[in-house]
Design an enzyme around this catalytic site. Structure first.
Site, PDB file in Angstrom:
ATOM      1  N   ARG A 238      37.983  39.165  48.503  1.00 20.46           N
ATOM      2  CA  ARG A 238      38.850  38.208  47.819  1.00 20.46           C
ATOM      3  C   ARG A 238      38.445  36.811  48.252  1.00 20.46           C
ATOM      4  NH1 ARG A 238      39.824  41.970  45.138  1.00 20.46           N
ATOM      5  NH2 ARG A 238      41.837  42.900  44.587  1.00 20.46           N
ATOM      6  N   GLU A 267      40.918  32.313  40.304  1.00 25.32           N
ATOM      7  CA  GLU A 267      40.131  33.026  39.282  1.00 25.32           C
ATOM      8  C   GLU A 267      40.870  33.006  37.960  1.00 25.32           C
ATOM      9  OE1 GLU A 267      39.164  36.936  40.754  1.00 25.32           O
ATOM     10  OE2 GLU A 267      38.066  36.144  42.447  1.00 25.32           O
ATOM     11  N   HIS A 286      33.871  38.242  39.382  1.00 27.05           N
ATOM     12  CA  HIS A 286      34.652  39.360  39.934  1.00 27.05           C
ATOM     13  C   HIS A 286      34.350  40.687  39.206  1.00 27.05           C
ATOM     14  CE1 HIS A 286      38.629  40.251  42.245  1.00 27.05           C
ATOM     15  NE2 HIS A 286      37.851  41.325  42.197  1.00 27.05           N
TER      16      HIS A 286
HETATM   17  C1  GLV Z   1      38.932  44.622  42.690  1.00 28.12           C
HETATM   18  O1  GLV Z   1      38.736  43.569  43.212  1.00 28.12           O
HETATM   19  C2  GLV Z   1      39.774  45.610  43.254  1.00 28.12           C
HETATM   20  O2  GLV Z   1      40.530  45.304  44.193  1.00 28.12           O
HETATM   21  O3  GLV Z   1      39.722  46.758  42.792  1.00 28.12           O
END
Ligand code: GLV
Length: 325
Positions: A238, A267, A286
């Site tokens: 993150r 984001e 992401h």
């Molecule tokens: C993606 O970032 C997840 O946490 O699955």
């Protein structure tokens, strides 16, 4: 069949069809647009279950509107978008989707590590821009991956899967984790290393811890100052774990060599973000778990979690275990 659920993003028909066998299903239909908060606030008042994504903030205010909500199924392994303590206090189960995305996310982490160290995006741009005039001894030279030292910060399932890949590249693998993992040390031939030492010793640092109050800004000015000047930072957990302003400074000042980022504090990130202006940064939107097969497995697992929870059975992955009795 009187149980109601709300799905916060348009999903493939087969997933909706499966859920519709068990529940009255409503879904935010607009293709690839997060559900507006005002609509989510309305919907949450009525439903027994929520099928949501990491784009939704499931906070105290939202949970206070929920009268019948029994389960929040988050289609992600991370659940920092949900106020878990408050959900638990209200007796609402929270489920997530670990396991099925481990290898796909490890693949992406390793791809980002390699693409950053060997400057693949810069090289691609160089060619496309017509700058390739001759083979040249030091053109676009990068950092070696094979034989180097990898530091994994956060040795969960994904961390271990990255370690296995690194072994194939003959890397020395160090890890830092809140608790030591003796089995993994034996099985993978990796070494527990104290936090500041892993920063000092690693050529590559992969950040794989969950985002919590304890890990917020875990990597900031002091930590960058300890890293090698050839270090490559890869973050696929993150954005908030790394202080982005300090990362920018570290990259500009040459405290570290490059960074590969799949995640950001905010984001989607703005294209005016200072980190995007740097050539020694690779940025991705992401996509850690984004293979078609894995995203479908996550959607099915989330579906299963929802079905089991609302049937009074234990879901496959319950985050707030204290609610399992
Ligand atoms: C993606 O970032 C997840 O946490 O699955």
């Amino acid at each position: 069949m009187d149980r109601k659920i709300y799905i916060t993003r348009r999903l493939p028909d087969e997933i909706v069809a499966k859920l519709s066998k068990y529940f009255l299903v409503e879904m935010w239909e607009k293709e690839d647009t997060p559900v507006p908060r005002s609509i989510l606030e309305e919907k949450v008042k009525e439903v027994d279950g929520l099928f949501c994504l990491l784009t939704e903030a499931i906070d105290r205010e939202l949970l206070d509107q929920a009268k019948n909500l029994k389960v929040i199924s988050n289609m992600a392994v991370g659940y920092n978008n949900i106020d878990i303590n408050y959900a638990t206090q209200k007796g609402i189960m929270v489920t997530n989707t670990p396991g099925v995305l481990t290898e796909t996310t490890a693949d992406l982490t390793f791809s980002l590590l390699m693409a950053t160290s060997r400057r693949l995006l810069e090289a691609d741009q160089f060619l496309r821009q017509g700058k390739w005039k001759t083979w040249s001894p030091f053109l676009l030279t990068g950092q070696d991956v094979f034989g180097s030292t990898l530091g994994i910060i956060g040795l969960g399932q994904i961390g271990k899967a990255v370690a296995r890949r690194a072994k194939g590249f003959n890397m020395e693998v160090l890890y830092y984790n809140r608790s030591r993992k003796f089995d993994a040390e034996q099985e993978l031939g990796i070494h527990y290393t104290e936090f500041e030492d892993i920063l000092r010793q690693s050529d590559f640092l992969c950040i794989l811890v969950p985002f919590t109050k304890d890990t917020e800004n875990l990597i900031s000015r002091k930590q960058f100052s300890l890293m090698k000047d050839n270090a490559v930072l890869v973050n696929t957990s993150r954005g908030g774990v790394v202080n982005e302003d300090e990362l920018y400074n570290a990259l500009v000042n040459g405290d570290i060599w490059a960074a590969g980022l799949d995640v950001f504090n905010q984001e989607p990130t703005s294209i005016d973000h200072p980190l995007i202006s740097l050539n020694n940064v690779i940025t991705l939107p992401h996509i850690g778990s984004a293979s078609y097969g894995t995203r479908m497995r996550m959607a099915y697992l989330n579906t299963e979690n929802l079905i089991r929870s609302l049937a009074g059975d234990k879901p496959v992955h319950l985050v707030n275990e204290e609610l399992s009795n």
